[in-house]
Design a protein around this motif. Structure first.
Motif, PDB file in Angstrom:
ATOM      1  N   ARG A  11       0.941  -1.176  -0.029  1.00 12.75           N
ATOM      2  CA  ARG A  11      -0.130  -0.128  -0.080  1.00 12.75           C
ATOM      3  C   ARG A  11       1.014   1.110  -0.011  1.00 12.75           C
ATOM      4  O   ARG A  11       2.307   1.183   0.095  1.00 12.75           O
ATOM      5  N   GLU A  12       0.298   2.569  -0.101  1.00 13.60           N
ATOM      6  CA  GLU A  12       0.955   3.628   0.054  1.00 13.60           C
ATOM      7  C   GLU A  12       1.919   3.540   1.274  1.00 13.60           C
ATOM      8  O   GLU A  12       1.358   3.563   2.479  1.00 13.60           O
ATOM      9  N   VAL A  13       3.185   3.684   1.278  1.00  7.87           N
ATOM     10  CA  VAL A  13       3.743   3.649   2.544  1.00  7.87           C
ATOM     11  C   VAL A  13       4.875   4.868   2.666  1.00  7.87           C
ATOM     12  O   VAL A  13       5.264   5.266   1.692  1.00  7.87           O
ATOM     13  N   GLY A  14       4.833   5.319   3.926  1.00  8.97           N
ATOM     14  CA  GLY A  14       6.169   6.208   4.087  1.00  8.97           C
ATOM     15  C   GLY A  14       5.536   7.588   3.641  1.00  8.97           C
ATOM     16  O   GLY A  14       4.410   7.882   3.162  1.00  8.97           O
ATOM     17  N   ALA A  15       6.571   8.611   3.481  1.00  9.53           N
ATOM     18  CA  ALA A  15       6.193   9.783   2.738  1.00  9.53           C
ATOM     19  C   ALA A  15       7.152   9.959   1.649  1.00  9.53           C
ATOM     20  O   ALA A  15       6.795   9.540   0.514  1.00  9.53           O
ATOM     21  N   GLY A  16       8.049  11.024   1.823  1.00  4.69           N
ATOM     22  CA  GLY A  16       8.881  11.250   0.478  1.00  4.69           C
ATOM     23  C   GLY A  16      10.277  10.741   0.755  1.00  4.69           C
ATOM     24  O   GLY A  16      10.627  10.247   1.922  1.00  4.69           O
ATOM     25  N   LEU A  17      11.011  10.922  -0.130  1.00  2.00           N
ATOM     26  CA  LEU A  17      12.415  10.318  -0.180  1.00  2.00           C
ATOM     27  C   LEU A  17      13.303  11.454  -1.054  1.00  2.00           C
ATOM     28  O   LEU A  17      12.795  11.852  -2.195  1.00  2.00           O
ATOM     29  N   THR A  18      14.618  11.673  -0.874  1.00  4.69           N
ATOM     30  CA  THR A  18      15.452  12.176  -1.868  1.00  4.69           C
ATOM     31  C   THR A  18      16.290  11.233  -2.461  1.00  4.69           C
ATOM     32  O   THR A  18      17.208  10.531  -1.716  1.00  4.69           O
ATOM     33  N   LEU A  19      16.334  11.146  -3.842  1.00  4.82           N
ATOM     34  CA  LEU A  19      17.309  10.014  -4.550  1.00  4.82           C
ATOM     35  C   LEU A  19      18.284  11.000  -5.175  1.00  4.82           C
ATOM     36  O   LEU A  19      18.077  11.718  -5.964  1.00  4.82           O
ATOM     37  N   MET A  20      19.701  10.853  -4.521  1.00  2.92           N
ATOM     38  CA  MET A  20      20.604  11.642  -4.932  1.00  2.92           C
ATOM     39  C   MET A  20      21.480  11.007  -6.319  1.00  2.92           C
ATOM     40  O   MET A  20      21.012   9.927  -6.648  1.00  2.92           O
ATOM     41  N   ALA A  21      22.543  11.449  -6.637  1.00  5.38           N
ATOM     42  CA  ALA A  21      23.279  10.745  -8.021  1.00  5.38           C
ATOM     43  C   ALA A  21      23.461   9.529  -7.631  1.00  5.38           C
ATOM     44  O   ALA A  21      23.393   8.745  -8.807  1.00  5.38           O
ATOM     45  N   THR A  70      23.569  15.107 -12.939  1.00  2.21           N
ATOM     46  CA  THR A  70      22.177  15.093 -12.812  1.00  2.21           C
ATOM     47  C   THR A  70      21.867  15.818 -11.410  1.00  2.21           C
ATOM     48  O   THR A  70      22.626  16.091 -10.607  1.00  2.21           O
ATOM     49  N   SER A  71      20.503  16.361 -11.535  1.00  2.38           N
ATOM     50  CA  SER A  71      19.967  16.684 -10.395  1.00  2.38           C
ATOM     51  C   SER A  71      19.491  15.726  -9.405  1.00  2.38           C
ATOM     52  O   SER A  71      19.433  14.422  -9.694  1.00  2.38           O
ATOM     53  N   ALA A  72      19.209  15.997  -8.083  1.00  2.00           N
ATOM     54  CA  ALA A  72      18.589  14.751  -7.259  1.00  2.00           C
ATOM     55  C   ALA A  72      17.001  14.968  -7.488  1.00  2.00           C
ATOM     56  O   ALA A  72      16.631  15.888  -8.186  1.00  2.00           O
ATOM     57  N   LEU A  73      16.375  13.861  -7.084  1.00  2.00           N
ATOM     58  CA  LEU A  73      14.983  13.755  -7.417  1.00  2.00           C
ATOM     59  C   LEU A  73      14.253  13.803  -5.918  1.00  2.00           C
ATOM     60  O   LEU A  73      14.643  12.902  -5.116  1.00  2.00           O
ATOM     61  N   GLY A  74      13.246  14.443  -5.997  1.00  2.00           N
ATOM     62  CA  GLY A  74      12.126  14.266  -4.663  1.00  2.00           C
ATOM     63  C   GLY A  74      11.260  13.151  -5.317  1.00  2.00           C
ATOM     64  O   GLY A  74      10.958  13.388  -6.427  1.00  2.00           O
ATOM     65  N   ILE A  75      11.027  12.235  -4.538  1.00  2.00           N
ATOM     66  CA  ILE A  75       9.977  11.171  -4.927  1.00  2.00           C
ATOM     67  C   ILE A  75       9.142  10.542  -3.993  1.00  2.00           C
ATOM     68  O   ILE A  75       9.735  10.484  -2.877  1.00  2.00           O
ATOM     69  N   HIS A  76       8.021  10.201  -4.239  1.00  2.00           N
ATOM     70  CA  HIS A  76       7.048   9.649  -3.049  1.00  2.00           C
ATOM     71  C   HIS A  76       7.520   8.303  -2.756  1.00  2.00           C
ATOM     72  O   HIS A  76       7.806   7.775  -3.718  1.00  2.00           O
ATOM     73  N   ARG A  77       7.540   7.700  -1.437  1.00  2.00           N
ATOM     74  CA  ARG A  77       8.197   6.495  -1.607  1.00  2.00           C
ATOM     75  C   ARG A  77       7.199   5.246  -2.302  1.00  2.00           C
ATOM     76  O   ARG A  77       7.756   4.418  -2.638  1.00  2.00           O
ATOM     77  N   ALA A  78       5.796   5.890  -2.240  1.00  2.00           N
ATOM     78  CA  ALA A  78       5.045   4.767  -2.776  1.00  2.00           C
ATOM     79  C   ALA A  78       5.266   4.497  -4.499  1.00  2.00           C
ATOM     80  O   ALA A  78       5.092   3.709  -4.995  1.00  2.00           O
ATOM     81  N   THR A  79       5.727   5.684  -5.033  1.00  2.00           N
ATOM     82  CA  THR A  79       5.974   5.801  -6.401  1.00  2.00           C
ATOM     83  C   THR A  79       7.202   5.006  -6.622  1.00  2.00           C
ATOM     84  O   THR A  79       7.455   4.142  -7.647  1.00  2.00           O
ATOM     85  N   LEU A  80       8.401   5.251  -5.847  1.00  2.00           N
ATOM     86  CA  LEU A  80       9.552   4.303  -5.942  1.00  2.00           C
ATOM     87  C   LEU A  80       9.285   2.806  -5.963  1.00  2.00           C
ATOM     88  O   LEU A  80       9.633   2.116  -6.735  1.00  2.00           O
ATOM     89  N   HIS A  81       8.254   2.482  -4.991  1.00  2.00           N
ATOM     90  CA  HIS A  81       8.140   1.343  -4.826  1.00  2.00           C
ATOM     91  C   HIS A  81       7.206   0.646  -6.005  1.00  2.00           C
ATOM     92  O   HIS A  81       7.508  -0.588  -6.464  1.00  2.00           O
ATOM     93  N   ARG A  82       6.327   1.398  -6.678  1.00  2.00           N
ATOM     94  CA  ARG A  82       5.641   1.124  -7.923  1.00  2.00           C
ATOM     95  C   ARG A  82       6.688   0.758  -8.996  1.00  2.00           C
ATOM     96  O   ARG A  82       6.525  -0.312  -9.592  1.00  2.00           O
ATOM     97  N   ILE A  83       7.866   1.702  -8.981  1.00  2.00           N
ATOM     98  CA  ILE A  83       8.644   1.617 -10.283  1.00  2.00           C
ATOM     99  C   ILE A  83       9.424   0.262  -9.962  1.00  2.00           C
ATOM    100  O   ILE A  83       9.636  -0.588 -11.124  1.00  2.00           O
TER     101      ILE A  83
END
Ligand SMILES: Cc1cc2nc3c(=O)[nH]c(=O)nc-3n(C[C@H](O)[C@H](O)[C@H](O)COP(=O)(O)OP(=O)(O)OC[C@H]3O[C@@H](n4cnc5c(N)ncnc54)[C@H](O)[C@@H]3O)c2cc1C
Length: 359
Positions: A11-21, A70-83
């Motif tokens: 399910r939708e878990v956690g909040a956000g995350l920064t993914l760096m280079a 590259t820039s860093a990316l701000g991403i929702h954890r649920a989106t990263l999980h889905r991908i």
């Protein structure tokens, strides 16, 4: 390959995350870059502010992108999980499957787990323990390693609808930090951390955040006002204070928080888990035959780097979010204003300028 996940459903878990280079390059090597970049927000890193919103330190975002590519990316954890999930063959993922015991022998391992259809045992060439901070595999196979310890801070976080443009930035106050990360599509991830005794809970966690941070500079009060009650997560921060002597025992390898749970001060916990996974995958690409050498190579490549980042993250917390003494705070503010932009950038890029193994 079989993934056993104890959660009954994803399910939708956690909040956000920064993914760096470093994490982005690792995920690029798995072919996931386009999906990530189309579902996340390219960050414009702002820097560090004080409670009144005055900049203590600024990041030259354009120069950072030039250096790292590259820039860093701000991403929702649920989106990263889905991908990640969409990149797996659906049949390999089993939810509601709780691993209870793992037995490692010289050339194989067995996994006992309990799923919707009752208890099951699996035979495996290799078991990867990616079971997080309170890893059962670590406790079973590394019984000499003490449990994770409380780092002295508690953290709240939420992802909220907030259409106004804001930079990625952190704000420091005495023994406290507030961070904000745009996630794109009108969403912002915020977190707030505070020195506190462990185990605390408030009847209304959002009100507890507002009590402490509600009078800090804008857009902090606006972000809190935009947060619906009930979406705020609270976690005490724990880390693995005793470093593992190896990430491998027989045919079991640990990765991520199971291997090196760190404080979130450098935003590298998930990043290091992703690096581990990509290095382990590359090391084991020769199949079961060469596994002992592959696992030794995995341990040799990953342990020094991930443990050094865990130590750096702990230090960053002590001199950042956790600093309380007024004199030390004044010295820190003065020092930050004096540090040249190039040195700020070097400090940021040192840890994230990592590349996955080629091939
Ligand atoms: C407040 C806060 C902010 C953070 N911010 C960032 C950030 O900005 N950037 C960043 O990189 N990191 C950040 N982190 C750290 C990051 O969340 C973790 O490092 C990361 O989630 C670790 O990933 P993992 O896969 O190792 O473990 P987890 O994400 O904990 O996943 C472990 C999985 O294993 C499953 N599991 C556990 N036991 C069993 C079992 N016995 N059987 C079956 N399944 C099991 C769990 O259900 C879970 O799905 C933050 C952490 C906190 C607390």
């Amino acid at each position: 390959m079989t993934v056993l996940e104890r959660a009954p459903e994803l399910r939708e878990v956690g909040a956000g995350l920064t993914l760096m280079a470093n994490s982005l390059r690792a995920l690029d090597s798995l072919g996931l870059g386009p999906a990530l970049r189309s579902s996340a927000h390219a960050e414009a890193p702002g820097g560090i502010r004080d409670r009144r919103g005055r900049w203590l330190s600024r990041v030259d975002a354009a120069e950072m992108i030039r250096q790292l590519g590259t820039s860093a990316l701000g991403i929702h954890r649920a989106t990263l999980h889905r991908i990640l999930r969409e990149a797996l063959p659906a049949s390999s993922l089993h939810t509601g499957a709780e691993v209870e015991h793992v037995e490692s022998e010289p050339d194989r391992a067995t996994v006992r787990h309990h799923g919707p259809d009752g208890p099951r045992t699996l035979d495996a060439d290799l078991v990867v323990g990616a079971d997080g901070l309170h890893s059962r595999l670590r406790t079973q196979l590394w019984p000499e390693i003490p449990a994770p310890v409380y780092a002295g801070s508690t953290a709240w976080r939420a992802a909220v609808a907030f259409p106004d443009p804001i930079p990625t930035a952190i704000t420091w106050g005495p023994a406290a930090e507030f961070g904000m990360v745009p996630l794109g599509e009108g969403q912002v991830y915020w977190y707030a951390a505070l020195n506190a005794p462990p185990g605390g809970h408030a009847p209304d966690e959002l009100a507890a955040v507002r009590d402490h941070f509600g009078a800090w500079h804008e857009p902090i009060p606006a972000l809190l006002a935009a947060t619906p009650p009930g979406v705020v997560l609270r976690n005490d921060i724990h880390h693995l204070a005793t470093a593992l002597p190896s990430y491998v025992r027989g045919r079991v390898a640990l990765l991520g928080d199971a291997a090196h749970a760190m404080t979130p001060n450098l935003g590298q916990g998930a990043g290091q888990a992703i690096e581990d996974a990509v290095v382990l995958g590359a090391a084991c690409s020769g199949g079961a035959e060469g596994l002992p050498a592959a696992l030794a190579a995995y341990d040799e490549q990953r342990r020094p780097r991930s443990q050094a980042i865990a130590r750096a993250s702990l230090r960053a917390g002590r001199y950042g979010q956790q600093l309380r003494n007024p004199l030390a705070l004044a010295v820190r503010a003065a020092a930050l204003r004096l540090i040249p932009a190039g040195a700020v950038l070097r400090g940021m890029t040192r840890q994230v300028d990592w590349r996955p193994p080629t091939g």
